[in-house]
Design an enzyme around this catalytic site. Structure first.
Site, PDB file in Angstrom:
ATOM      1  N   ARG A   1       0.798  -1.220   0.000  1.00  0.00           N
ATOM      2  CA  ARG A   1       0.000   0.000   0.000  1.00  0.00           C
ATOM      3  C   ARG A   1       0.839   1.282   0.000  1.00  0.00           C
ATOM      4  NH1 ARG A   1      -3.132   1.525   3.204  1.00  0.00           N
ATOM      5  NH2 ARG A   1      -4.816   2.173   1.817  1.00  0.00           N
TER       6      ARG A   1
ATOM      7  N   TYR B   1      -0.157   3.381  -3.146  1.00  0.00           N
ATOM      8  CA  TYR B   1      -1.036   4.538  -2.908  1.00  0.00           C
ATOM      9  C   TYR B   1      -0.343   5.661  -2.145  1.00  0.00           C
ATOM     10  CZ  TYR B   1      -4.337   0.588  -3.231  1.00  0.00           C
ATOM     11  OH  TYR B   1      -5.009  -0.547  -3.588  1.00  0.00           O
TER      12      TYR B   1
ATOM     13  N   CYS C   1      14.165  -6.096  -3.970  1.00  0.00           N
ATOM     14  CA  CYS C   1      15.120  -5.475  -4.886  1.00  0.00           C
ATOM     15  C   CYS C   1      14.457  -4.333  -5.629  1.00  0.00           C
ATOM     16  CB  CYS C   1      15.652  -6.515  -5.856  1.00  0.00           C
ATOM     17  SG  CYS C   1      16.501  -7.796  -4.965  1.00  0.00           S
TER      18      CYS C   1
END
Ligand code: LLP
Length: 463
Positions: free
Chosen positions: A360, A364, A391
């Protein structure tokens, strides 16, 4: 959200991410009850416990990273929604936030229904004994196979999302010799104040059928004509992580407007409306979420008022909270692996998970809180960035966090409010194994979703 435009933290303040600064908290050991699960507390050494079990023991027994879910809190939140809406309404928990068989059983026991949006979620719900008639099936592109399975199982409603789907569901129901109860999902044209990716009621997007231009009315016309369908209502979901009630109110107003048009055109009063999910939760102390009873009161009032004005019988209301039920009930426990101080730049704290267990932040720009939980500390606050082990430079868990300056490898960090859309959006990126979900209650901890193993990964790799 109120945040200082001129950050002046104790260290590396010049490279703070713009707009993500609220200054060091007065006490780094304090736990804001807004963002932590109900039974979380610290003992006299500063060690955090949930459901009566301390995190050092939990880490030893279940490893890190892991999600720890406060079952008591989950049940209490589910009950609060149920009670707020009462017997004249239905609460469908949105399984996309987090679904497992234990969760399905808890929901069943607490009197909630379930919203699923894929064959996988449907299978989980049915396998844990959720009665099919208490399941709603969603999605903007359900496959014919998924639709068939849902109709065969006898789900309580399918939420139709396109003109093609109206015909598809009607045909399948007829083939199976049944009439499927359906709602039509419409977009009411509300701009919800939330991240673009999770706003769903403006017209330019993939979900629902627009109210504007008469498309929703046309969808109703077609659905009413098809023998395989029993149209029971209209559905609207305006988005997610919303704090401002006005969007819900406008949506309720417009949905009732459509019910009135349907009555005037067809002489039919649809008995149900669903106003979706979307209520925001606190990820940091800056967020001030509304309580279920507030949303229940406001939605019930507006629907009743509008229906009275339109001389319609008040329809049965349903809602679909996901995040607001499960989000605050869990935290993710990580172990610190490295603390890297880049002079004049920034301090990076690397933990043993990252974007594979919480996408998240990367997706976002979501904000989270984080605390040192394996001990208390009086050290000066250190401004740092908590990052994962993947990575990818964007593999950030918490962008700007204050943690004690004596933070060291081996310390345990917890990120609260990770119950929703973290395990359910977890990936295997870099072949990192997805963490377990452990339910804790009354001094007992129980794995409800086990940790992925390398054997799990290799089992799928059949080349
Ligand atoms: N009903 C429908 C039709 C939905 O599409 C959703 C969420 C809900 C209910 C539940 O919304 P909630 O109460 O949880 O806000 N992955 C994003 C959230 C996507 C929400 C998708 N639909 C995130 O992590 O913020």
């Amino acid at each position: 959200m109120s945040r200082s435009a001129h950050p002046a933290g104790p260290r590396h303040a010049d490279v703070l991410t713009e707009g993500h600064y609220s200054g060091p908290p007065a006490d780094l050991n304090a736990l804001d009850p807004k963002v932590w699960a109900q039974t979380v507390e610290r003992d006299e050494h500063g060690v955090l416990a949930v459901g009566g079990i301390d995190v050092k023991r939990l880490a030893e027994e279940f490893g890190t990273p892991a999600y720890f879910l406060d079952e008591e809190d989950f049940r209490a939140r589910a009950r609060a929604w149920r009670t707020a809406f009462g017997d004249d309404a239905d609460v469908f928990y949105a399984g996309k936030a987090f679904l497992s068989r234990a969760v399905v059983r808890w929901l069943h026991e607490e009197g909630l229904n379930l919203d699923v949006c894929s064959g996988g979620e449907l299978a989980t719900a049915l396998s844990a004994g959720m009665p099919a008639e208490r399941i709603a099936f969603h999605g903007n592109n359900k496959s014919p196979g998924e639709i068939r399975r849902a109709v065969e199982a006898g789900v309580g409603r399918i939420v139709l999302d396109s003109f093609q789907e109206i015909v598809r569901v009607a045909h399948i129901a007829q083939e199976l010799g049944t009439r499927q109860r359906v709602q039509i999902r419409i977009t009411v044209g509300v701009e919800a104040h939330t991240h673009e990716f999770i706003a769903t009621a403006h017209e330019d997007q993939k979900f629902g059928i627009p109210l504007a231009g008469g498309q929703a009315a046309e969808a109703v016309r077609r659905a009413l004509k098809l023998d395989g369908l029993e149209l029971i209502g209209i559905h609207s979901h305006i988005g997610s992580q919303i704090f401002d009630m006005s969007g819900f109110e406008v949506a309720a107003h417009r949905v009732v407007g459509l019910l009135k048009d349907i009555r005037d055109e067809h002489g039919v009063e649809l008995p149900e409306i669903d106003l979706g999910g979307g209520l925001g939760i606190a990820y940091t102390s800056d967020d001030d979420p509304r309580e279920p009873y507030e949303i229940a009161k406001s939605l019930t009032e507006i629907v009743t008022r509008e229906c009275e004005a339109a001389r319609l019988a008040t329809p049965r209301i349903s809602v679909e909270p996901g995040r607001a039920v499960v989000g605050p009930t869990a935290f993710t426990l990580y172990e610190v692996g490295t603390v890297k101080q880049l002079d004049g730049l920034r301090t990076y704290v690397s933990v043993d998970g990252g974007m594979s267990d919480n996408i998240r932040t990367a997706l976002y720009d979501a904000e989270y809180s984080v605390s040192l939980v394996s001990r208390g500390s009086d050290a000066e606050p250190m401004l740092c960035r908590v990052v994962g082990k993947h990575c990818e430079s964007g593999d950030i868990v918490v962008k700007d966090a204050y943690l004690p300056g004596d933070l060291a490898p081996g310390d345990l960090l917890a990120v609260p409010a990770t119950g929703a859309y973290c395990r359910s959006m977890a990936s295997n990126y870099n072949h990192v194994l997805r963490p377990p979900v452990v339910a804790v209650r009354d001094g007992e901890a129980r794995v409800i979703v086990r940790r992925e193993t390398e054997e799990d990964l290799l089992r799928l790799d059949v080349g």
